[in-house]
Design an enzyme around this catalytic site. Structure first.
Site, PDB file in Angstrom:
ATOM      1  CD  GLU A 276      -2.935  -0.998  -0.014  1.00 33.19           C
ATOM      2  OE1 GLU A 276      -3.319   0.041  -0.709  1.00 33.19           O
ATOM      3  OE2 GLU A 276      -2.633  -2.035  -0.604  1.00 33.19           O
ATOM      4  CD1 TRP A 279      -2.393   3.437  -3.936  1.00 37.32           C
ATOM      5  CD2 TRP A 279      -1.722   1.876  -6.144  1.00 37.32           C
ATOM      6  NE1 TRP A 279      -3.437   3.423  -5.126  1.00 37.32           N
ATOM      7  CE2 TRP A 279      -2.892   2.381  -6.507  1.00 37.32           C
ATOM      8  CE3 TRP A 279      -1.479   1.149  -7.389  1.00 37.32           C
ATOM      9  CZ2 TRP A 279      -3.652   2.178  -7.974  1.00 37.32           C
ATOM     10  CZ3 TRP A 279      -2.383   0.865  -8.388  1.00 37.32           C
ATOM     11  CH2 TRP A 279      -3.650   2.309  -8.500  1.00 37.32           C
ATOM     12  CD1 TRP A 307     -16.942  13.615 -18.535  1.00 35.29           C
ATOM     13  CD2 TRP A 307     -18.036  11.884 -17.080  1.00 35.29           C
ATOM     14  NE1 TRP A 307     -16.590  11.931 -18.494  1.00 35.29           N
ATOM     15  CE2 TRP A 307     -16.845  11.248 -17.414  1.00 35.29           C
ATOM     16  CE3 TRP A 307     -18.512  10.660 -16.709  1.00 35.29           C
ATOM     17  CZ2 TRP A 307     -16.075  10.234 -16.587  1.00 35.29           C
ATOM     18  CZ3 TRP A 307     -18.009   9.947 -15.760  1.00 35.29           C
ATOM     19  CH2 TRP A 307     -16.356   9.388 -16.255  1.00 35.29           C
ATOM     20  CG  ASN A 342      -8.847   2.107   0.047  1.00 35.18           C
ATOM     21  OD1 ASN A 342      -8.422   2.718  -0.297  1.00 35.18           O
ATOM     22  ND2 ASN A 342      -8.408   0.646   0.098  1.00 35.18           N
ATOM     23  CD1 TRP A 360     -12.583  10.712 -14.795  1.00 33.62           C
ATOM     24  CD2 TRP A 360     -11.422  11.695 -12.903  1.00 33.62           C
ATOM     25  NE1 TRP A 360     -12.212  11.577 -15.424  1.00 33.62           N
ATOM     26  CE2 TRP A 360     -10.790  12.181 -14.686  1.00 33.62           C
ATOM     27  CE3 TRP A 360     -10.434  12.395 -12.522  1.00 33.62           C
ATOM     28  CZ2 TRP A 360      -9.340  12.829 -14.858  1.00 33.62           C
ATOM     29  CZ3 TRP A 360      -9.318  13.081 -12.516  1.00 33.62           C
ATOM     30  CH2 TRP A 360      -8.888  13.359 -13.472  1.00 33.62           C
ATOM     31  CD1 TRP A 383     -10.921  10.651  -6.475  1.00 37.35           C
ATOM     32  CD2 TRP A 383     -12.507  10.386  -7.676  1.00 37.35           C
ATOM     33  NE1 TRP A 383     -12.027  11.116  -5.887  1.00 37.35           N
ATOM     34  CE2 TRP A 383     -12.506  10.462  -6.470  1.00 37.35           C
ATOM     35  CE3 TRP A 383     -13.495  10.131  -8.264  1.00 37.35           C
ATOM     36  CZ2 TRP A 383     -14.525  11.014  -5.241  1.00 37.35           C
ATOM     37  CZ3 TRP A 383     -15.018   9.592  -7.799  1.00 37.35           C
ATOM     38  CH2 TRP A 383     -14.589  10.217  -6.535  1.00 37.35           C
TER      39      TRP A 383
END
Length: 476
Positions: A276, A279, A307, A342, A360, A383
């Protein structure tokens, strides 16, 4: 008299394991610790929740410096100009800083170094915020990684940990008077109204150390499983401390791995936590390689996404009034505490993007303003991952079902009960889908759909098909 050096703090608000602090001590010169309040420091003004955190973190750093015979000099305005002005005022010979790797910050630091050199001064930058400097972990072809797993393998193979350093016992401050603003004058804490009453955090280096200790003692042993359970305290909660540089990411990784070496936890648990951290690193390296990540789809075809301008849906999502309990619980947790679990972040992001077909970037902007751990690289990357438009993104057809996600990861409904108290008396088998509850069950629980709790603003099944059709259109 020895010329002083300026120790410029940005997002490295700690004294231990800090390369710039170490260089300042080794210089043997008087040290001027500096923080410049500059709205453009990260390329755009930081959000309201981050301002709350920064206020507390600066106060903690100032107190730590005072204990060492020093003080934090606060200036406001254009950072480049303020650093140059302070160097001229004090005759400083050098500016020491830990680099910011966001594109605009990197370019500003380059300009500052050139201007300092023109006046006979030096600028020295270090990596004190990431495991490895962006650009140092590349494919064999010399390109940035676009897929996480090979990036992580290369990171652990190539990155070299910084040696751990304790905070200095003393940090000599110049005898001459130096003008400065106060931290309170920056107006970082919210007022009229003060909406931060639910922010149960301890910003600062000591708070970061205590958070890491708690995680190692109470949560690391079951991290791989419990990190997905919002009804449990299974995450590290280190993200805001890492963002503001109150702890070195290497210290967190080493602490977890040391616990595994001692036999306190299984190696797999420690490595899941390290992944993590990796990441987070992947996101930072991507932003440096692809500066438009926060504003443009990494995969250009997603810029053709149809959208919807659903203002009512966006507002319901922001306020936790969508009629989907897990989504609403997450959004209310965010609003109240400045943080969200998360697993729930993925669910609420998927709901906005795919159930409501909202861009987004709308969600990214809301998280930027409301998260205490808002980070330009991580926010944009995560995102885009959910949208399917990013590097190593989730498959376009992955659309989280907010009901089944709740039933799987909050099986007793404890998380929902905490953050959506109007549903607290519902039994676990219907709490994630109250519209399925029999009328008598709703009545006994004091729930009247559309009155005490909203009906779903969209049918997930129909919205999923609509999203899939829109996403498939991008592939033609």
């Amino acid at each position: 008299m020895t010329a002083p050096v300026i120790l410029w703090f940005r997002r490295d608000l700690r004294l231990a394991d800090n390369p710039a602090v170490e260089a300042a001590v080794q210089s043997g010169a008087p040290v001027i610790p500096l923080y410049v309040s500059d709205e453009g420091l990260e390329g755009r003004p930081i959000g309201a929740a981050s301002r709350w955190w920064l206020d507390k973190s600066l106060h903690a750093l100032a107190a730590d410096l005072e204990q060492r015979g020093s003080r934090l000099v606060i200036r406001s305005g254009d950072a480049e100009a303020e650093v140059l002005r302070l160097a001229e005022e004090t005759g400083a010979s050098c500016v020491l800083m830990n680099r910011l790797f966001e594109p605009e910050a990197w370019e500003r630091d380059r300009r500052l170094a050139e201007r300092l050199k023109e006046t006979g001064r030096e600028a020295r930058g270090f990596n004190g915020t990431l495991l490895a400097a962006p650009g140092s972990v590349q494919t064999k072809a010399g390109d940035p990684f676009k897929v996480f797993t090979p990036f992580m393998r290369a990171l652990w193979d190539q990155a070299r940990a910084r040696p751990s350093r304790q905070a200095p016992e003393r940090l000599p401050f110049p005898e001459a008077a130096i003008g400065a603003d106060s931290i309170d004058s920056l107006g970082l804490h919210p007022r009229k109204p003060d909406w931060s009453g639910g922010f149960d955090w301890t910003p600062g280096e000591a708070g970061a150390a205590a958070t890491l200790d708690r995680f190692l003692d109470e949560a690391l042993g079951a991290y791989a499983e419990d990190r997905d359970r919002p009804d449990r305290e299974g995450t590290s909660r280190l993200s805001p401390h890492l963002h503001f540089g109150e702890i070195d990411p290497w210290r967190a990784v080493h602490a977890a791995r040391a616990a595994a070496e001692r036999g306190d936890v299984a190696h797999g648990q420690a490595e899941k936590f390290a992944a993590e951290i990796a990441w987070r690193e992947f996101s930072a390296h991507l932003l440096c390689a692809f500066p438009n990540l926060p504003t443009k789809a990494f995969r250009p075809e997603f810029d053709r996404m149809p959208w919807r301008n659903d203002l009512e849906g966006i507002e319901a999502w922001r306020r936790g009034r969508t009629g989907y309990p897990l989504v609403d619980a997450g959004m209310r947790q965010l609003w109240t505490t400045g943080w969200m679990h998360n697993r729930v972040r993925m669910v609420v992001a998927s709901f906005l993007i795919k159930d409501l077909l909202v861009d987004w970037r709308e969600g990214e902007a809301w998280f930027w303003d409301t998260l205490v751990d808002a980070d330009l690289a991580s926010n944009a990357q995560n995102w885009q991952w959910t949208a399917g438009s990013g590097a190593d993104a989730a498959p376009y057809f992955r659309i989280y079902n907010p009901v089944s996600q709740g039933e799987k990861f909050d099986p007793k409904g404890d998380y929902v009960r905490r953050w959506v108290p109007e549903l607290a008396k519902l039994p676990a088998d219907v709490i994630h889908a109250p519209w399925k509850a029999p009328a008598d069950v709703l009545r006994r629980a004091g729930v009247e759909l559309g009155v005490t709790y909203p009906k779903p603003i969209v049918d997930h099944g129909a919205a999923r098909l609509r999203a899939l059709d829109a996403l498939k259109s991008l592939r033609t």
